[in-house]
Design a protein around this motif. Sequence first.
Motif, PDB file in Angstrom:
ATOM      1  N   LYS A 182      -5.786  -8.372   0.379  1.00  0.00           N
ATOM      2  CA  LYS A 182      -4.824  -9.212  -0.326  1.00  0.00           C
ATOM      3  C   LYS A 182      -5.233 -10.685  -0.267  1.00  0.00           C
ATOM      4  O   LYS A 182      -5.027 -11.450  -1.215  1.00  0.00           O
ATOM      5  CB  LYS A 182      -3.437  -9.025   0.268  1.00  0.00           C
ATOM      6  CG  LYS A 182      -2.340  -9.767  -0.496  1.00  0.00           C
ATOM      7  CD  LYS A 182      -0.984  -9.634   0.166  1.00  0.00           C
ATOM      8  CE  LYS A 182      -0.468  -8.223   0.084  1.00  0.00           C
ATOM      9  NZ  LYS A 182       0.942  -8.134   0.578  1.00  0.00           N
TER      10      LYS A 182
ATOM     11  N   SER B 254      -6.145  -5.324  -8.520  1.00  0.00           N
ATOM     12  CA  SER B 254      -4.828  -5.685  -9.049  1.00  0.00           C
ATOM     13  C   SER B 254      -4.054  -4.443  -9.471  1.00  0.00           C
ATOM     14  O   SER B 254      -4.642  -3.434  -9.874  1.00  0.00           O
ATOM     15  CB  SER B 254      -4.961  -6.621 -10.256  1.00  0.00           C
ATOM     16  OG  SER B 254      -5.490  -7.865  -9.870  1.00  0.00           O
TER      17      SER B 254
ATOM     18  N   ASN C  32       1.184 -12.140 -14.384  1.00  0.00           N
ATOM     19  CA  ASN C  32       1.726 -10.848 -13.958  1.00  0.00           C
ATOM     20  C   ASN C  32       0.710 -10.034 -13.160  1.00  0.00           C
ATOM     21  O   ASN C  32       0.796  -8.819 -13.084  1.00  0.00           O
ATOM     22  CB  ASN C  32       2.192 -10.043 -15.178  1.00  0.00           C
ATOM     23  CG  ASN C  32       3.437 -10.629 -15.805  1.00  0.00           C
ATOM     24  OD1 ASN C  32       4.456 -10.803 -15.151  1.00  0.00           O
ATOM     25  ND2 ASN C  32       3.345 -10.973 -17.083  1.00  0.00           N
TER      26      ASN C  32
ATOM     27  N   TYR D 199      -0.760  -8.834  -9.766  1.00  0.00           N
ATOM     28  CA  TYR D 199      -0.360  -8.686  -8.378  1.00  0.00           C
ATOM     29  C   TYR D 199      -1.372  -7.815  -7.624  1.00  0.00           C
ATOM     30  O   TYR D 199      -2.032  -6.968  -8.216  1.00  0.00           O
ATOM     31  CB  TYR D 199       1.028  -8.036  -8.268  1.00  0.00           C
ATOM     32  CG  TYR D 199       2.133  -8.833  -8.926  1.00  0.00           C
ATOM     33  CD1 TYR D 199       2.867  -9.774  -8.207  1.00  0.00           C
ATOM     34  CD2 TYR D 199       2.446  -8.628 -10.268  1.00  0.00           C
ATOM     35  CE1 TYR D 199       3.885 -10.501  -8.804  1.00  0.00           C
ATOM     36  CE2 TYR D 199       3.458  -9.354 -10.873  1.00  0.00           C
ATOM     37  CZ  TYR D 199       4.175 -10.290 -10.132  1.00  0.00           C
ATOM     38  OH  TYR D 199       5.179 -11.007 -10.745  1.00  0.00           O
ATOM     39  N   TRP D 200      -1.447  -8.043  -6.340  1.00  0.00           N
ATOM     40  CA  TRP D 200      -2.270  -7.197  -5.472  1.00  0.00           C
ATOM     41  C   TRP D 200      -1.831  -5.748  -5.634  1.00  0.00           C
ATOM     42  O   TRP D 200      -0.650  -5.433  -5.601  1.00  0.00           O
ATOM     43  CB  TRP D 200      -2.097  -7.658  -4.031  1.00  0.00           C
ATOM     44  CG  TRP D 200      -2.540  -6.687  -2.982  1.00  0.00           C
ATOM     45  CD1 TRP D 200      -1.732  -5.967  -2.146  1.00  0.00           C
ATOM     46  CD2 TRP D 200      -3.879  -6.335  -2.630  1.00  0.00           C
ATOM     47  NE1 TRP D 200      -2.490  -5.185  -1.301  1.00  0.00           N
ATOM     48  CE2 TRP D 200      -3.808  -5.393  -1.569  1.00  0.00           C
ATOM     49  CE3 TRP D 200      -5.130  -6.718  -3.109  1.00  0.00           C
ATOM     50  CZ2 TRP D 200      -4.935  -4.845  -0.984  1.00  0.00           C
ATOM     51  CZ3 TRP D 200      -6.253  -6.168  -2.525  1.00  0.00           C
ATOM     52  CH2 TRP D 200      -6.165  -5.251  -1.484  1.00  0.00           C
TER      53      TRP D 200
ATOM     54  N   ASP E 190       0.885  -1.729  -4.351  1.00  0.00           N
ATOM     55  CA  ASP E 190       1.074  -3.162  -4.160  1.00  0.00           C
ATOM     56  C   ASP E 190       2.461  -3.438  -3.596  1.00  0.00           C
ATOM     57  O   ASP E 190       3.232  -2.544  -3.330  1.00  0.00           O
ATOM     58  CB  ASP E 190       0.926  -3.892  -5.503  1.00  0.00           C
ATOM     59  CG  ASP E 190       2.049  -3.482  -6.438  1.00  0.00           C
ATOM     60  OD1 ASP E 190       2.787  -4.369  -6.875  1.00  0.00           O
ATOM     61  OD2 ASP E 190       2.201  -2.271  -6.705  1.00  0.00           O
TER      62      ASP E 190
ATOM     63  N   GLN F 171       4.584  -5.759  -5.163  1.00  0.00           N
ATOM     64  CA  GLN F 171       5.288  -6.594  -6.120  1.00  0.00           C
ATOM     65  C   GLN F 171       6.739  -6.168  -6.253  1.00  0.00           C
ATOM     66  O   GLN F 171       7.204  -5.265  -5.569  1.00  0.00           O
ATOM     67  CB  GLN F 171       4.580  -6.586  -7.477  1.00  0.00           C
ATOM     68  CG  GLN F 171       4.472  -5.211  -8.099  1.00  0.00           C
ATOM     69  CD  GLN F 171       3.849  -5.269  -9.474  1.00  0.00           C
ATOM     70  OE1 GLN F 171       4.426  -5.823 -10.383  1.00  0.00           O
ATOM     71  NE2 GLN F 171       2.674  -4.704  -9.617  1.00  0.00           N
TER      72      GLN F 171
END
Length: 309
Positions: free
Chosen positions: A107, A136, A145, A147-148, A268, A270
């Motif tokens: 991350k 991602s 938009n 995110y990991w 992730d 998110q």
Amino acid sequence: MDIAINSPFRYAGGKFYARKLILAHIPKHSVYIEPFAGGGSIFFAKSKVLQNHLNDKDEDLINVYKIIRDYPEKLVSFLQKNSEKKNRIPSSLTRSISDGEPLPATKELHAFFKNHYIPNNGIERAGRWFYLNRTSYSGIMNFKNMYWGYGDKYSMTPKNWPSHIFRTSEKLQGVELTSEDFEIIIDNAPQGAFLFIDPPYFNADQDKFYQCFFTQEDHYRLMRCLYRNQGRLKLFVTYDNTPEIYEMYSWMAEIHSKEWNYCIQRTDDQKYHSVRKGTRYKGRELFLLNYHSDPMELFRAEAVTSEKR
């Protein structure tokens, strides 16, 4: 050897899970063109032909394709730790690995490449894009938009990135790669060429996922472009299953409603907490063909299914 492989990328809206359904409708051809290449799942799943052309308006995406085709060893080198290279990656982010080992999927590195790293050339630009794409959530490359979203259980691990890059490079040899508007590509396609056309969905928030996206007028512009070329090209269009698309493409020779299972892997952290790991969804789309898919005239192709995405 020309073999079926997976796309080198994770790509939102890609046709990874629909490959076998799509390949079953592809006619024999000697010229293959994708005006909206994206992750290229269909190109990589089928055999190459005499002339192959991948196009996408996203210049960053096409740059990565070109670097993989022409300079795979340089991309692999970028994705490895090398303390003698001044690659501007803080040593604190790679302290746990030795020189020559692949950059870990973390991350912290994802955040560094997303928020701080500024490429100086095409190799660095491709390396940054590749790392972010592989780590991602769903391969979403729209930065606001992005995110990991990496997990060893579901994603191709960094140690396997080099071998896949070299396999992809071999597949891309001799392939034309461009970043033009779709009308230029379609209007200038050779007589009798086969085009696999996978545009952004008609009814979707696709501006959340991609750097380049369609307006409603672009959808109608595409339809008009295909209509004026229908007599000289073989066209296979995939679209979301909506009444508007049925009406716009009522002139097609065949319209098939298809569905398939695909899986959203929650790897992730998110904000979309309502989506569970491994949730299975139905992909529902229309296959629009301006030709009749005679089984005796189908192109022989077979999708690969054995590797992690």
